[in-house]
Design an enzyme around this catalytic site. Structure first.
Site, PDB file in Angstrom:
ATOM      1  N   LYS A 159      22.423   9.480  -6.924  1.00 13.30           N
ATOM      2  CA  LYS A 159      22.815  10.110  -8.326  1.00 13.30           C
ATOM      3  C   LYS A 159      24.381   9.495  -8.816  1.00 13.30           C
ATOM      4  O   LYS A 159      25.253  10.373  -9.022  1.00 13.30           O
ATOM      5  CB  LYS A 159      22.779  11.450  -8.068  1.00 13.30           C
TER       6      LYS A 159
HETATM    7  N1  PMP Z   1      15.127  11.364 -11.371  1.00 18.70           N
HETATM    8  C1  PMP Z   1      16.149  11.085 -11.800  1.00 18.70           C
HETATM    9  C2  PMP Z   1      16.820   9.698 -12.311  1.00 18.70           C
HETATM   10  C3  PMP Z   1      17.211  12.251 -12.413  1.00 18.70           C
HETATM   11  O1  PMP Z   1      18.165  12.124 -12.893  1.00 18.70           O
HETATM   12  C4  PMP Z   1      16.575  13.527 -11.922  1.00 18.70           C
HETATM   13  C5  PMP Z   1      17.359  14.614 -11.972  1.00 18.70           C
HETATM   14  N2  PMP Z   1      18.429  14.856 -11.155  1.00 18.70           N
HETATM   15  C6  PMP Z   1      15.178  13.623 -11.150  1.00 18.70           C
HETATM   16  C7  PMP Z   1      14.655  12.514 -10.933  1.00 18.70           C
HETATM   17  C8  PMP Z   1      14.773  14.978 -10.610  1.00 18.70           C
HETATM   18  O2  PMP Z   1      15.585  15.396  -9.689  1.00 18.70           O
HETATM   19  P1  PMP Z   1      16.027  16.836  -9.437  1.00 18.70           P
HETATM   20  O3  PMP Z   1      14.544  17.527  -9.123  1.00 18.70           O
HETATM   21  O4  PMP Z   1      16.616  16.888  -8.194  1.00 18.70           O
HETATM   22  O5  PMP Z   1      16.553  17.476 -10.365  1.00 18.70           O
END
Ligand code: PMP
Length: 306
Positions: A159
Site C-alpha cells: 500500500k
Molecule cells: N485495493 C486498493 C487499491 C485499495 O486501496 C484498498 C483499500 N485499502 C483495497 C483494495 C481494499 O483493501 P482493504 O479491504 O484492506 O481496505
C-alpha cells in the site's frame, strides 16, 4: 467529503495538535511517492468504539514498508498501541484511522536513504464512502481504460503512495464518465479491482474474486468476506476473471475499508442482475455489519475494543 479535524495527530512518537502536524515542502515522499499508508475503521459498538481488523492492518503496514525499504523505528506493538491511543484521545465513537510512514526531509535525490522515515497516525470521522444509499442501492461502475500496474513495474501488493496515481487516474476517469467507480483490468486483461476496493462476483450461488497475482491489493475486507462466505456455507473461489463475466454476473460487489461492502448495480451501463442488491450480497453484508456493530458474535476476534 471534506476532512473534519480531530484534536491530535500522533507524529513520530508524540501527540501534536491537528494543525501543527506539518512537514517540509521538500519531503522526499511528496516528490517521489515514497510513503506507505493504511486505512482502518473503528466502529461504534454497544461496548464503545472498536477497531476492525487492527492486527491485519498493522501487519500489512509493516509488510508494505518492507517491500519498499522503509525501515520503521517503532515496533508493531508500539504502533498498534499508538493507534488505539489516538482514537481514545480524539474521543471518537467511530472513525477512520490513517497511519502513514514516509521518507522525510534530507536530500532530494531519488535514492532515499539520506531521508529519515517519519510516521504519523491521524483519526477523523468518515461517513459512508460512496454516500448513504450506496450500501443498499449499489453503485454504477465502468471498466477503466487504465490498467493496473504490470507485476514488474510497481508493487501492487504494497500500500504505497506512488501506486495511488494509478487509482486517481481510474477514479477521475470514472467520475468524468458518470460512474461512481472504475473497475480496472490487469496487464493481461483480466479483472483486477477498483481504484481502492476489491471486487467480488456471484455466479450460480458461488463467489469469485481475482487472485493475489492479478495485481490487486490484498484487501483486509476481502479476506474477511472470504471467511464470512465460509461461515455462511457459500463456496468462494479466487480465480482469474475475464471481463465478460462481469456482464453475465448475477451479483457484483466491492469490498474495502472505506466502501465496506457495496453492491454494484451496473457495469458499463449494463445492469447487474435486475439492477438491485442481490440476496448473497445482502447476506454477506448483514453478517459483516452485524459483527462490526457488535450485534453479532465476533467469532474470529476481528474487533479490538479501544
Ligand atoms: N485495493 C486498493 C487499491 C485499495 O486501496 C484498498 C483499500 N485499502 C483495497 C483494495 C481494499 O483493501 P482493504 O479491504 O484492506 O481496505
Amino acid at each position: 467529503m471534506k476532512l473534519i479535524p480531530s484534536k491530535f495527530i500522533w507524529m513520530n512518537g508524540r501527540f501534536v495538535p491537528w494543525d501543527e502536524a506539518r512537514i517540509h515542502v521538500l519531503t522526499h515522499g511528496l516528490h517521489y511517492g515514497s510513503a506507505v499508508f493504511e486505512g482502518i475503521r473503528a466502529y461504534a459498538t454497544p461496548g464503545g468504539p472498536a477497531v476492525f481488523a487492527l492486527d491485519a492492518h498493522v501487519s500489512r503496514f509493516y509488510q508494505s514498508c518492507r517491500v519498499v525499504d522503509l525501515p520503521l523505528r517503532h515496533e508493531p506493538g508500539e504502533l498498534r498501541e499508538a493507534i488505539l491511543e489516538t482514537v481514545r484521545r480524539n474521543g471518537h465513537d467511530a472513525c477512520y484511522i490513517r497511519p502513514v510512514a514516509f521518507r522525510g526531509y534530507g536530500s532530494l535525490g531519488v535514492w532515499p536513504e539520506e531521508c529519515d522515515v517519519e510516521v504519523a497516525i491521524a483519526t477523523f470521522p468518515w461517513q459512508a464512502y460512496m454516500g448513504p444509499d450506496a450500501v443498499e442501492k449499489g453503485v454504477d461502475v465502468g471498466v477503466s481504460s487504465w490498467r493496473r500496474m504490470a507485476p514488474d513495474t510497481l508493487p501492487a501488493m504494497a500500500k504505497v503512495a506512488g501506486n495511488y496515481v494509478n487509482s486517481q487516474l481510474v477514479v477521475v476517469e470514472a467520475r468524468r464518465h458518470g460512474y461512481q467507480e472504475g473497475l480496472v483490468l490487469d496487464v493481461e486483461g483480466f479483472v483486477s479491482e477498483g481504484s481502492g476496493q476489491n471486487v467480488f462476483l456471484v455466479q450460480g450461488g458461488r463467489l469469485h474474486t481475482p487472485p493475489i497475482g492479478a495485481s490487486i491489493l490484498a484487501g483486509v475486507t476481502r479476506a474477511c468476506v472470504l471467511q464470512l462466505a465460509a461461515d455462511l456455507g457459500l463456496s468462494a473461489v479466487q480465480m482469474r476473471i475475464p471481463r465478460e463475466m462481469l456482464y453475465a454476473a448475477d451479483e457484483l460487489f466491492l469490498t474495502g475499508t472505506a466502501v465496506e461492502i457495496t453492491p454494484i448495480k451496473s457495469v458499463d451501463r449494463r445492469s447487474v442482475g435486475d439492477g438491485r442488491r442481490g440476496p448473497i450480497t445482502r447476506s454477506v453484508q448483514q453478517r459483516f455489519f452485524g459483527i462490526v456493530r457488535g450485534e453479532v458474535e465476533d467469532q474470529h476476534g476481528w474487533l479490538t475494543r479501544v
